[in-house]
Design a protein around this motif. Structure first.
Motif, PDB file in Angstrom:
ATOM      1  N   SER A   1       0.844  -1.192   0.000  1.00  0.00           N
ATOM      2  CA  SER A   1       0.000   0.000   0.000  1.00  0.00           C
ATOM      3  C   SER A   1       0.881   1.244   0.000  1.00  0.00           C
ATOM      4  O   SER A   1       1.615   1.500   0.963  1.00  0.00           O
ATOM      5  CB  SER A   1      -0.898   0.014   1.241  1.00  0.00           C
ATOM      6  OG  SER A   1      -1.730  -1.119   1.267  1.00  0.00           O
ATOM      7  N   LEU A   2       0.799   2.009  -1.070  1.00  0.00           N
ATOM      8  CA  LEU A   2       1.620   3.196  -1.223  1.00  0.00           C
ATOM      9  C   LEU A   2       0.796   4.318  -1.844  1.00  0.00           C
ATOM     10  O   LEU A   2      -0.303   4.097  -2.372  1.00  0.00           O
ATOM     11  CB  LEU A   2       2.839   2.902  -2.104  1.00  0.00           C
ATOM     12  CG  LEU A   2       3.879   1.933  -1.539  1.00  0.00           C
ATOM     13  CD1 LEU A   2       4.880   1.541  -2.606  1.00  0.00           C
ATOM     14  CD2 LEU A   2       4.595   2.543  -0.332  1.00  0.00           C
ATOM     15  N   SER A   3       1.366   5.506  -1.830  1.00  0.00           N
ATOM     16  CA  SER A   3       0.690   6.677  -2.409  1.00  0.00           C
ATOM     17  C   SER A   3       1.357   7.052  -3.722  1.00  0.00           C
ATOM     18  O   SER A   3       2.553   6.770  -3.931  1.00  0.00           O
ATOM     19  CB  SER A   3       0.769   7.859  -1.444  1.00  0.00           C
ATOM     20  OG  SER A   3       0.149   7.534  -0.214  1.00  0.00           O
ATOM     21  N   PRO A   4       0.617   7.685  -4.622  1.00  0.00           N
ATOM     22  CA  PRO A   4       1.239   8.194  -5.860  1.00  0.00           C
ATOM     23  C   PRO A   4       2.439   9.066  -5.536  1.00  0.00           C
ATOM     24  O   PRO A   4       2.442   9.830  -4.561  1.00  0.00           O
ATOM     25  CB  PRO A   4       0.111   8.993  -6.504  1.00  0.00           C
ATOM     26  CG  PRO A   4      -1.141   8.332  -6.021  1.00  0.00           C
ATOM     27  CD  PRO A   4      -0.839   7.918  -4.603  1.00  0.00           C
ATOM     28  N   GLY A   5       3.477   8.913  -6.353  1.00  0.00           N
ATOM     29  CA  GLY A   5       4.707   9.667  -6.129  1.00  0.00           C
ATOM     30  C   GLY A   5       5.735   8.913  -5.310  1.00  0.00           C
ATOM     31  O   GLY A   5       6.923   9.252  -5.335  1.00  0.00           O
ATOM     32  N   GLU A   6       5.296   7.897  -4.548  1.00  0.00           N
ATOM     33  CA  GLU A   6       6.231   7.107  -3.745  1.00  0.00           C
ATOM     34  C   GLU A   6       6.951   6.072  -4.618  1.00  0.00           C
ATOM     35  O   GLU A   6       6.602   5.830  -5.762  1.00  0.00           O
ATOM     36  CB  GLU A   6       5.500   6.422  -2.596  1.00  0.00           C
ATOM     37  CG  GLU A   6       4.999   7.379  -1.539  1.00  0.00           C
ATOM     38  CD  GLU A   6       4.554   6.654  -0.265  1.00  0.00           C
ATOM     39  OE1 GLU A   6       5.193   6.884   0.797  1.00  0.00           O
ATOM     40  OE2 GLU A   6       3.568   5.899  -0.336  1.00  0.00           O
ATOM     41  N   ARG A   7       7.944   5.453  -4.003  1.00  0.00           N
ATOM     42  CA  ARG A   7       8.742   4.430  -4.669  1.00  0.00           C
ATOM     43  C   ARG A   7       8.252   3.061  -4.233  1.00  0.00           C
ATOM     44  O   ARG A   7       8.013   2.829  -3.056  1.00  0.00           O
ATOM     45  CB  ARG A   7      10.203   4.612  -4.258  1.00  0.00           C
ATOM     46  CG  ARG A   7      11.204   3.622  -4.830  1.00  0.00           C
ATOM     47  CD  ARG A   7      12.563   3.887  -4.183  1.00  0.00           C
ATOM     48  NE  ARG A   7      13.647   3.115  -4.743  1.00  0.00           N
ATOM     49  CZ  ARG A   7      14.408   3.526  -5.745  1.00  0.00           C
ATOM     50  NH1 ARG A   7      14.196   4.699  -6.304  1.00  0.00           N
ATOM     51  NH2 ARG A   7      15.397   2.769  -6.191  1.00  0.00           N
ATOM     52  N   ALA A   8       8.115   2.149  -5.190  1.00  0.00           N
ATOM     53  CA  ALA A   8       7.662   0.789  -4.879  1.00  0.00           C
ATOM     54  C   ALA A   8       8.780  -0.198  -5.156  1.00  0.00           C
ATOM     55  O   ALA A   8       9.445  -0.127  -6.206  1.00  0.00           O
ATOM     56  CB  ALA A   8       6.438   0.430  -5.728  1.00  0.00           C
ATOM     57  N   THR A   9       8.960  -1.128  -4.232  1.00  0.00           N
ATOM     58  CA  THR A   9       9.968  -2.173  -4.405  1.00  0.00           C
ATOM     59  C   THR A   9       9.296  -3.523  -4.219  1.00  0.00           C
ATOM     60  O   THR A   9       8.788  -3.839  -3.145  1.00  0.00           O
ATOM     61  CB  THR A   9      11.115  -2.009  -3.393  1.00  0.00           C
ATOM     62  OG1 THR A   9      11.698  -0.715  -3.552  1.00  0.00           O
ATOM     63  CG2 THR A   9      12.173  -3.077  -3.624  1.00  0.00           C
ATOM     64  N   LEU A  10       9.268  -4.321  -5.285  1.00  0.00           N
ATOM     65  CA  LEU A  10       8.618  -5.622  -5.284  1.00  0.00           C
ATOM     66  C   LEU A  10       9.688  -6.691  -5.435  1.00  0.00           C
ATOM     67  O   LEU A  10      10.600  -6.557  -6.257  1.00  0.00           O
ATOM     68  CB  LEU A  10       7.620  -5.735  -6.441  1.00  0.00           C
ATOM     69  CG  LEU A  10       6.313  -4.954  -6.353  1.00  0.00           C
ATOM     70  CD1 LEU A  10       6.535  -3.446  -6.427  1.00  0.00           C
ATOM     71  CD2 LEU A  10       5.374  -5.397  -7.468  1.00  0.00           C
ATOM     72  N   SER A  11       9.537  -7.764  -4.675  1.00  0.00           N
ATOM     73  CA  SER A  11      10.548  -8.815  -4.650  1.00  0.00           C
ATOM     74  C   SER A  11      10.037 -10.110  -5.248  1.00  0.00           C
ATOM     75  O   SER A  11       8.858 -10.457  -5.127  1.00  0.00           O
ATOM     76  CB  SER A  11      10.982  -9.049  -3.201  1.00  0.00           C
ATOM     77  OG  SER A  11      11.824 -10.171  -3.113  1.00  0.00           O
ATOM     78  N   CYS A  12      10.932 -10.844  -5.875  1.00  0.00           N
ATOM     79  CA  CYS A  12      10.649 -12.172  -6.427  1.00  0.00           C
ATOM     80  C   CYS A  12      11.841 -13.053  -6.095  1.00  0.00           C
ATOM     81  O   CYS A  12      12.970 -12.771  -6.503  1.00  0.00           O
ATOM     82  CB  CYS A  12      10.459 -12.065  -7.935  1.00  0.00           C
ATOM     83  SG  CYS A  12      10.230 -13.640  -8.809  1.00  0.00           S
ATOM     84  N   ARG A  13      11.578 -14.106  -5.333  1.00  0.00           N
ATOM     85  CA  ARG A  13      12.654 -15.009  -4.928  1.00  0.00           C
ATOM     86  C   ARG A  13      12.415 -16.396  -5.527  1.00  0.00           C
ATOM     87  O   ARG A  13      11.318 -16.953  -5.400  1.00  0.00           O
ATOM     88  CB  ARG A  13      12.724 -15.098  -3.414  1.00  0.00           C
ATOM     89  CG  ARG A  13      13.769 -16.077  -2.883  1.00  0.00           C
ATOM     90  CD  ARG A  13      14.085 -15.805  -1.426  1.00  0.00           C
ATOM     91  NE  ARG A  13      14.857 -14.570  -1.275  1.00  0.00           N
ATOM     92  CZ  ARG A  13      15.209 -14.065  -0.097  1.00  0.00           C
ATOM     93  NH1 ARG A  13      14.848 -14.659   1.026  1.00  0.00           N
ATOM     94  NH2 ARG A  13      15.913 -12.946  -0.036  1.00  0.00           N
ATOM     95  N   ALA A  14      13.446 -16.935  -6.166  1.00  0.00           N
ATOM     96  CA  ALA A  14      13.364 -18.260  -6.785  1.00  0.00           C
ATOM     97  C   ALA A  14      13.856 -19.333  -5.811  1.00  0.00           C
ATOM     98  O   ALA A  14      14.757 -19.085  -5.014  1.00  0.00           O
ATOM     99  CB  ALA A  14      14.180 -18.294  -8.063  1.00  0.00           C
ATOM    100  N   SER A  15      13.270 -20.509  -5.913  1.00  0.00           N
ATOM    101  CA  SER A  15      13.615 -21.615  -5.004  1.00  0.00           C
ATOM    102  C   SER A  15      15.008 -22.176  -5.278  1.00  0.00           C
ATOM    103  O   SER A  15      15.564 -22.890  -4.441  1.00  0.00           O
ATOM    104  CB  SER A  15      12.573 -22.726  -5.106  1.00  0.00           C
ATOM    105  OG  SER A  15      12.466 -23.188  -6.449  1.00  0.00           O
TER     106      SER A  15
END
Lengths: 108, 120
Positions: free
Chosen positions: A12-26
């Motif tokens: 949950s973030l606001s417009p203008g903020e920075r988003a960091t999404l993670s993907c981890r492989a097995s």
């Protein structure tokens, strides 16, 4: 079979903020075969990033992919209203393809 | 402009058979593999398998092997996904997607999706 685990489940973030999404492989995967997609409600997924860090045609430069081995990241530098959606990572290995379970990016 | 156009919504009963389609346009259909992806209601994306329209070489996800059949007719630039006996659990949106290339193994163009609803 390689399992991709995305975190967080919801961001949950606001417009203008920075988003960091993670993907981890097995297990360690080739970054050449790691992609990210955006899906908005009622729409098909759209390719954002391929080869872990290359932007697909027409994708704004606020979207950046990075990572190697087992850990990959999608960063959206300054969120625009149209960026709120679900994001999936995907890997295609030896004749098998898998998607992460998705991260929902919602407006705070 | 490259497009993948899928057939329309299907409403079926358990046990019935079904074949849905995905027609490619504005590119050489036989030069790109076509994948099928399932999205159950409110859930994520699941890769079902992939077909090479040039020679119909097909690879299935172990989860879908024996449950569906993929085929292609290169004369009409169309890929197909079929079931011989639908179950309620087959209710989902099914997308076809073009594999961009063997160097990236990502899906650059997607169909609009076909909603399949199975209910008695």
């Amino acid at each position: 079979e390689i399992v991709l685990t995305q975190s967080p489940g919801t961001l949950s973030l606001s417009p203008g903020e920075r988003a960091t999404l993670s993907c981890r492989a097995s297990q360690s995967v080739s970054s050449s075969y790691l992609a990210w997609y955006q899906q908005k409600p009622g729409q098909a997924p759209r390719l954002l990033i391929y080869g872990a860090s290359s932007r697909a045609t027409g994708i704004p430069d606020r979207f950046t992919g990075s990572g190697s081995g087992t850990d990959f990241t999608l960063t959206i530098s300054r969120l625009e209203p149209e960026d709120f959606a679900v994001y999936y990572c995907q890997h295609y290995g030896t004749s098998l393809c898998s998607f992460g379970q998705g991260t929902k990016l919602e407006i705070k | 402009e490259v497009q993948l156009v899928q057939s329309g919504t299907e409403v079926k009963k358990p046990g019935e058979s079904l074949k849905i389609s995905c027609q490619g346009s504005d590119y050489t259909f036989t030069s790109y593999w076509v994948a099928w992806v399932r999205q159950m209601p409110g859930k994520g994306l699941e890769w079902m398998g992939i077909i090479n329209p040039r020679d119909s070489d097909t690879r299935y996800s172990p989860s879908f092997q024996g449950q569906v059949t993929m085929s292609a007719d290169k004369s009409i630039s169309t890929a197909f996904l079929q079931w011989s006996g639908l179950k309620a659990s087959d209710t989902a949106i099914y997308y076809c997607a073009r594999l961009a290339g063997l160097s990236t193994m990502s899906f650059d163009f997607w169909g609009q999706g076909t909603l399949v609803s199975v209910s008695s």
